[in-house]
Design a protein around this motif. Sequence first.
Motif, PDB file in Angstrom:
ATOM      1  N   GLY A 239      23.572  45.259  12.024  1.00  0.00           N
ATOM      2  CA  GLY A 239      22.375  44.572  11.711  1.00  0.00           C
ATOM      3  C   GLY A 239      22.199  43.838  12.716  1.00  0.00           C
ATOM      4  O   GLY A 239      21.094  43.269  13.496  1.00  0.00           O
ATOM      5  N   ALA A 240      23.086  43.086  13.441  1.00  0.00           N
ATOM      6  CA  ALA A 240      23.480  42.241  14.548  1.00  0.00           C
ATOM      7  C   ALA A 240      22.963  42.834  15.841  1.00  0.00           C
ATOM      8  O   ALA A 240      22.065  42.259  16.609  1.00  0.00           O
ATOM      9  CB  ALA A 240      24.618  41.353  14.758  1.00  0.00           C
ATOM     10  N   MET A 241      23.264  44.137  16.008  1.00  0.00           N
ATOM     11  CA  MET A 241      22.827  45.034  17.149  1.00  0.00           C
ATOM     12  C   MET A 241      21.347  45.240  17.207  1.00  0.00           C
ATOM     13  O   MET A 241      20.792  45.234  18.165  1.00  0.00           O
ATOM     14  CB  MET A 241      23.771  46.394  17.383  1.00  0.00           C
ATOM     15  N   ASP A 242      21.065  45.509  16.064  1.00  0.00           N
ATOM     16  CA  ASP A 242      19.394  45.742  15.767  1.00  0.00           C
ATOM     17  C   ASP A 242      18.690  44.544  16.068  1.00  0.00           C
ATOM     18  O   ASP A 242      17.487  44.606  16.607  1.00  0.00           O
ATOM     19  CB  ASP A 242      18.992  46.453  14.445  1.00  0.00           C
ATOM     20  N   ALA A 243      19.063  43.429  15.476  1.00  0.00           N
ATOM     21  CA  ALA A 243      18.447  42.267  15.814  1.00  0.00           C
ATOM     22  C   ALA A 243      18.211  41.712  17.376  1.00  0.00           C
ATOM     23  O   ALA A 243      17.321  41.179  17.558  1.00  0.00           O
ATOM     24  CB  ALA A 243      18.987  41.094  14.990  1.00  0.00           C
ATOM     25  N   VAL A 244      19.585  41.922  18.011  1.00  0.00           N
ATOM     26  CA  VAL A 244      19.396  41.603  19.261  1.00  0.00           C
ATOM     27  C   VAL A 244      18.464  42.268  20.197  1.00  0.00           C
ATOM     28  O   VAL A 244      17.902  41.772  21.063  1.00  0.00           O
ATOM     29  CB  VAL A 244      20.808  41.710  19.868  1.00  0.00           C
ATOM     30  N   ASP A 245      17.911  43.725  19.739  1.00  0.00           N
ATOM     31  CA  ASP A 245      17.262  44.548  20.400  1.00  0.00           C
ATOM     32  C   ASP A 245      15.841  44.264  20.102  1.00  0.00           C
ATOM     33  O   ASP A 245      14.957  44.485  20.781  1.00  0.00           O
ATOM     34  CB  ASP A 245      17.517  45.850  20.103  1.00  0.00           C
ATOM     35  N   SER A 246      15.640  43.573  18.719  1.00  0.00           N
ATOM     36  CA  SER A 246      14.276  43.321  18.293  1.00  0.00           C
ATOM     37  C   SER A 246      13.395  42.397  18.856  1.00  0.00           C
ATOM     38  O   SER A 246      13.904  41.223  18.808  1.00  0.00           O
ATOM     39  CB  SER A 246      14.214  43.299  16.988  1.00  0.00           C
ATOM     40  N   PRO A 247      12.295  42.463  19.494  1.00  0.00           N
ATOM     41  CA  PRO A 247      11.416  41.519  19.898  1.00  0.00           C
ATOM     42  C   PRO A 247      10.733  40.583  18.810  1.00  0.00           C
ATOM     43  O   PRO A 247      10.359  39.323  19.182  1.00  0.00           O
ATOM     44  CB  PRO A 247      10.350  41.861  20.839  1.00  0.00           C
ATOM     45  N   ARG A 248      10.834  41.018  17.738  1.00  0.00           N
ATOM     46  CA  ARG A 248      10.327  40.361  16.622  1.00  0.00           C
ATOM     47  C   ARG A 248      10.958  39.047  16.174  1.00  0.00           C
ATOM     48  O   ARG A 248      10.516  38.304  15.403  1.00  0.00           O
ATOM     49  CB  ARG A 248      10.025  41.317  15.297  1.00  0.00           C
ATOM     50  N   VAL A 249      12.473  39.048  16.477  1.00  0.00           N
ATOM     51  CA  VAL A 249      13.485  38.263  15.810  1.00  0.00           C
ATOM     52  C   VAL A 249      13.267  37.186  17.151  1.00  0.00           C
ATOM     53  O   VAL A 249      13.357  37.448  18.486  1.00  0.00           O
ATOM     54  CB  VAL A 249      15.027  38.786  15.850  1.00  0.00           C
ATOM     55  N   PRO A 250      13.229  35.574  16.638  1.00  0.00           N
ATOM     56  CA  PRO A 250      13.220  34.652  17.713  1.00  0.00           C
ATOM     57  C   PRO A 250      14.313  34.714  18.652  1.00  0.00           C
ATOM     58  O   PRO A 250      15.582  35.130  18.326  1.00  0.00           O
ATOM     59  CB  PRO A 250      13.369  33.457  16.875  1.00  0.00           C
ATOM     60  N   LEU A 251      14.119  34.322  19.933  1.00  0.00           N
ATOM     61  CA  LEU A 251      15.007  34.362  21.143  1.00  0.00           C
ATOM     62  C   LEU A 251      16.454  33.652  20.631  1.00  0.00           C
ATOM     63  O   LEU A 251      17.342  34.200  21.113  1.00  0.00           O
ATOM     64  CB  LEU A 251      14.341  33.837  22.321  1.00  0.00           C
ATOM     65  N   TRP A 252      15.998  32.500  20.052  1.00  0.00           N
ATOM     66  CA  TRP A 252      17.197  31.700  19.838  1.00  0.00           C
ATOM     67  C   TRP A 252      18.268  32.358  18.729  1.00  0.00           C
ATOM     68  O   TRP A 252      19.522  32.494  19.080  1.00  0.00           O
ATOM     69  CB  TRP A 252      16.933  30.159  19.280  1.00  0.00           C
ATOM     70  N   ALA A 253      17.639  33.458  17.889  1.00  0.00           N
ATOM     71  CA  ALA A 253      18.608  33.984  16.843  1.00  0.00           C
ATOM     72  C   ALA A 253      19.060  35.176  17.451  1.00  0.00           C
ATOM     73  O   ALA A 253      20.404  35.471  17.318  1.00  0.00           O
ATOM     74  CB  ALA A 253      17.583  34.360  15.640  1.00  0.00           C
ATOM     75  N   ARG A 254      18.441  35.815  18.651  1.00  0.00           N
ATOM     76  CA  ARG A 254      19.125  36.898  19.188  1.00  0.00           C
ATOM     77  C   ARG A 254      20.072  36.416  20.196  1.00  0.00           C
ATOM     78  O   ARG A 254      21.129  37.147  20.126  1.00  0.00           O
ATOM     79  CB  ARG A 254      17.928  37.658  20.132  1.00  0.00           C
ATOM     80  N   ILE A 255      20.112  35.300  20.605  1.00  0.00           N
ATOM     81  CA  ILE A 255      20.965  34.692  21.683  1.00  0.00           C
ATOM     82  C   ILE A 255      22.104  34.465  20.533  1.00  0.00           C
ATOM     83  O   ILE A 255      23.443  34.898  20.745  1.00  0.00           O
ATOM     84  CB  ILE A 255      20.527  33.737  22.260  1.00  0.00           C
ATOM     85  N   LEU A 256      22.013  33.939  19.736  1.00  0.00           N
ATOM     86  CA  LEU A 256      23.091  33.528  18.647  1.00  0.00           C
ATOM     87  C   LEU A 256      23.815  34.628  18.136  1.00  0.00           C
ATOM     88  O   LEU A 256      24.948  34.737  18.047  1.00  0.00           O
ATOM     89  CB  LEU A 256      22.507  32.457  17.603  1.00  0.00           C
TER      90      LEU A 256
END
Length: 86
Positions: free
Chosen positions: A15-32
């Motif tokens: 889930g974290a790997m998919d969220a890091v790639d997803s542009p729909r997730v906010p940038l701050w959440a992807r970085i975290l």
Amino acid sequence: MDDLLEFLPGILVDGAMDAVDSPRVPLWARILLGVVLLAFLLGISFLVIRVGVGTGRWGLIALGALFLAGTAVLVVQKLCRRKERN
């Protein structure tokens, strides 16, 4: 209970790997999520290496080194994909 403990980290990592790639997730959440995922993978790598060094088992040291190399390849791959998109 043991099966749940094996299954849960797999879901969290995927889930974290998919969220890091997803542009729909906010940038701050992807970085975290990226930082947490990297810390998790590096922690496992260094833990396996430390146990291998402490017990003198070269197989564990090699496994930890391979896991560390795999983490490095994963990070480089993600960064290259990100640069290609921009």
